[in-house]
Scaffold this active site. Structure first.
Site, short mmCIF file in Angstrom:
data_model
loop_
_atom_site.label_atom_id
_atom_site.label_comp_id
_atom_site.label_asym_id
_atom_site.label_seq_id
_atom_site.Cartn_x
_atom_site.Cartn_y
_atom_site.Cartn_z
N LYS A 1 13.04 20.34 -5.94
CA LYS A 1 11.72 19.71 -5.87
C LYS A 1 10.68 20.72 -6.34
CE LYS A 1 10.24 15.64 -4.41
NZ LYS A 1 10.91 14.34 -4.43
N GLY B 1 0.56 2.73 3.48
CA GLY B 1 0.48 3.22 2.10
C GLY B 1 0.92 2.15 1.12
N VAL B 2 -0.05 1.62 0.36
CA VAL B 2 0.31 0.59 -0.62
C VAL B 2 -0.03 1.07 -2.03
CG1 VAL B 2 0.44 -1.41 0.87
CG2 VAL B 2 -1.81 -0.67 0.09
N ASN C 1 2.12 3.03 -5.38
CA ASN C 1 3.12 2.52 -6.33
C ASN C 1 4.28 1.82 -5.64
OD1 ASN C 1 1.81 3.38 -8.68
ND2 ASN C 1 2.53 5.47 -8.36
N TYR D 1 3.01 -1.12 -2.87
CA TYR D 1 2.55 -2.37 -3.49
C TYR D 1 3.75 -3.19 -3.99
CZ TYR D 1 0.84 -5.63 -6.97
OH TYR D 1 0.62 -6.76 -7.69
P1 NAD Z 1 1.52 6.83 -4.26
O1 NAD Z 1 0.76 8.10 -4.32
O2 NAD Z 1 1.49 5.88 -5.41
O3 NAD Z 1 1.08 5.96 -2.97
C1 NAD Z 1 0.86 6.53 -1.72
C2 NAD Z 1 -0.25 5.72 -1.07
O4 NAD Z 1 -0.40 6.18 0.27
C3 NAD Z 1 -1.60 5.88 -1.75
O5 NAD Z 1 -2.14 4.61 -2.05
C4 NAD Z 1 -2.44 6.61 -0.72
O6 NAD Z 1 -3.81 6.25 -0.76
C5 NAD Z 1 -1.78 6.17 0.56
N1 NAD Z 1 -2.05 7.02 1.71
C6 NAD Z 1 -2.31 8.34 1.75
N2 NAD Z 1 -2.53 8.74 3.01
C7 NAD Z 1 -2.39 7.64 3.79
C8 NAD Z 1 -2.48 7.41 5.18
N3 NAD Z 1 -2.77 8.39 6.04
N4 NAD Z 1 -2.27 6.15 5.64
C9 NAD Z 1 -1.98 5.14 4.79
N5 NAD Z 1 -1.88 5.33 3.46
C10 NAD Z 1 -2.08 6.54 2.97
O7 NAD Z 1 3.01 7.27 -3.91
P2 NAD Z 1 4.33 6.42 -4.11
O8 NAD Z 1 4.95 6.75 -5.40
O9 NAD Z 1 4.04 5.01 -3.77
O10 NAD Z 1 5.28 7.06 -2.99
C11 NAD Z 1 5.08 6.77 -1.61
C12 NAD Z 1 6.02 7.62 -0.77
O11 NAD Z 1 7.37 7.33 -1.14
C13 NAD Z 1 5.83 9.13 -0.97
O12 NAD Z 1 6.11 9.76 0.26
C14 NAD Z 1 6.92 9.49 -1.96
O13 NAD Z 1 7.33 10.83 -1.84
C15 NAD Z 1 8.02 8.54 -1.53
N6 NAD Z 1 8.97 8.24 -2.60
C16 NAD Z 1 8.51 7.67 -3.74
C17 NAD Z 1 9.42 7.38 -4.76
C18 NAD Z 1 8.96 6.72 -6.03
O14 NAD Z 1 9.80 6.22 -6.78
N7 NAD Z 1 7.66 6.67 -6.31
C19 NAD Z 1 10.78 7.66 -4.59
C20 NAD Z 1 11.22 8.22 -3.39
C21 NAD Z 1 10.29 8.50 -2.39
#
Ligand code: NAD
Length: 371
Positions: A99, A199-200, A202, A205
């Site tokens: 990472k 958290g909504v 990527n 949502y």
């Molecule tokens: P992202 O940044 O698109 O979305 C995260 C959302 O969480 C944002 O809209 C942000 O405003 C919100 N947020 C931040 N602090 C918050 C709080 N205290 N309460 C509520 N919402 C809050 O990230 P993502 O790509 O959607 O990933 C979300 C999580 O999933 C992360 O922890 C990431 O490491 C994990 N993850 C993502 C993927 C992927 O394919 N994108 C894969 C594995 C794990």
């Protein structure tokens, strides 16, 4: 004349940091190697942690977020790298775990220059680490990295052009929620169930869209107003602010924002029978898995339920296989839940044992699930 090193500052800083020892830290957050890169011209301060390359080159995303200290950034990188090793192992993929974290500059002047420099950092590791999108990074950033190295995924055309993994991660979480609902509530359908999403962005949502399609009632929290408004407009979701989400009376609590959100304080407030979401490192400490089990809350181990993105990357150009593998997460999680119940162990214990078995005794080439 200013000295090369400000010895007074250096001594003061050494003193304040003297209780922090990287190798002591490794007792709790093990790593194989940790690399640091500093490029003042582009404001880049980055860390790449590699947990294991036993099964193949280490893969894992690159996040750019605010860190309170370098120690916090190293710890985050090491925890996340370990999670990636376990994620690839449990899915029998020929990759190790790594990472990268970038300490977000307060006022970033040239994002492209910063990510180009990060690309050179990745290239310096000669393919030992392959980077990808994560919190705060975009496909456009991956394209910039690809101008410096081939060891990058999630680009539009260069390197391993897999695009945004989030919809695949969301689909995997959706199947994981269905498995948890089947096991815990003995239900095949999500219709009428209440799901609270933290958290909504990527993933959150895309997950909300799938759950809404199945007739689930949604409540969400996200500090990003645009994100929550979209959920109200498209899926009729209820919105609560900040920490109020923990206390929402729901069937599934789905953390899709940050790590470490499941801790003694939040467990005391939770009003759910299932925790199943995409965030990495959801538990503040692993012993909390047993606390959740004792409270009769079913926990879907994060690195299993959120492996949709890495599955997509591993089976590039084979969309049918990807869909099959995503759906198979349902069976993987159901088997973990059943084994945990039969053996009176936490779901994390069971998942870790399965992953560690593979990590300790690497399969022969033919046994790997292949690209
Ligand atoms: P992202 O940044 O698109 O979305 C995260 C959302 O969480 C944002 O809209 C942000 O405003 C919100 N947020 C931040 N602090 C918050 C709080 N205290 N309460 C509520 N919402 C809050 O990230 P993502 O790509 O959607 O990933 C979300 C999580 O999933 C992360 O922890 C990431 O490491 C994990 N993850 C993502 C993927 C992927 O394919 N994108 C894969 C594995 C794990």
């Amino acid at each position: 004349m200013a000295s090369y090193i400000d010895s007074e500052k250096s001594q003061a800083s050494e003193k304040s940091q003297e209780s922090i020892d990287l190798f002591d830290m490794a007792e709790q957050y093990p790593f194989s190697d940790v690399h640091f890169w500093r490029d003042p011209e582009t404001q880049l301060q980055a860390i790449i942690a590699i947990h294991s390359t036993k099964l193949g080159p280490a893969i894992g995303g690159c996040r750019i977020i605010d860190y309170p200290s370098t120690y916090a950034a190293v710890k985050d990188a090491c925890c996340l790298a370990a999670g990636m090793s376990y994620k690839t192992a449990i899915n029998k993929l020929p990759f190790g775990g790594g990472k990268a974290v970038i300490l977000k500059p307060k006022h970033l002047t040239d994002r492209k220059a910063l990510f180009a420099s990060f690309g050179r950092f990745v290239e310096s590791l000669n393919g030992r680490y392959i980077t990808a999108m994560d919190s705060g990074t975009t496909i456009a950033d991956m394209d910039v990295i690809a101008s410096q190295t081939d060891h990058v995924m999630c680009t539009t055309t260069a390197g391993l052009a897999s695009g945004d993994p989030s919809p695949h991660t969301a689909k995997g979480v959706y199947y994981g929620i269905k498995a948890a609902v089947k096991f815990k509530l003995q239900r095949d359908s999500l219709t009428g169930l209440h799901i609270a999403i933290q958290g909504v962005g990527n993933v959150g949502y895309a997950l909300a869209k799938l759950l809404h399609h199945d007739g689930a009632k949604l409540t969400a929290a996200d500090p990003n107003m645009q994100a929550t408004q979209r959920l109200v407009a498209e899926f009729g979701a209820d919105i609560v602010t900040g920490d109020d989400l923990y206390a929402v009376d729901c069937d599934v609590f789905s953390p899709c924002a940050l790590g470490q959100v499941i801790n003694p304080n939040t467990i005391a407030r939770l009003n759910t029978s299932i925790i199943a979401g995409s965030a990495n490192n959801q538990l503040q400490s692993l012993d909390l898995a047993a606390t959740l089990a004792a409270k009769n809350i079913l926990y879907a181990p994060d690195y299993v339920i959120n492996s949709g993105g890495v599955l997509q990357i591993s089976y590039l150009n084979k969309p049918d296989v990807v869909q099959h593998k995503l759906a198979a997460l349902y069976d993987t999680l159901l088997a973990i839940f059943r084994q945990a119940e039969q053996q009176n162990r936490s779901t994390v214990d069971v998942a870790n044992a399965l992953a560690e078995q593979i990590l300790m005794e690497p399969l022969s080439g033919d046994e790997y699930e292949h690209k």
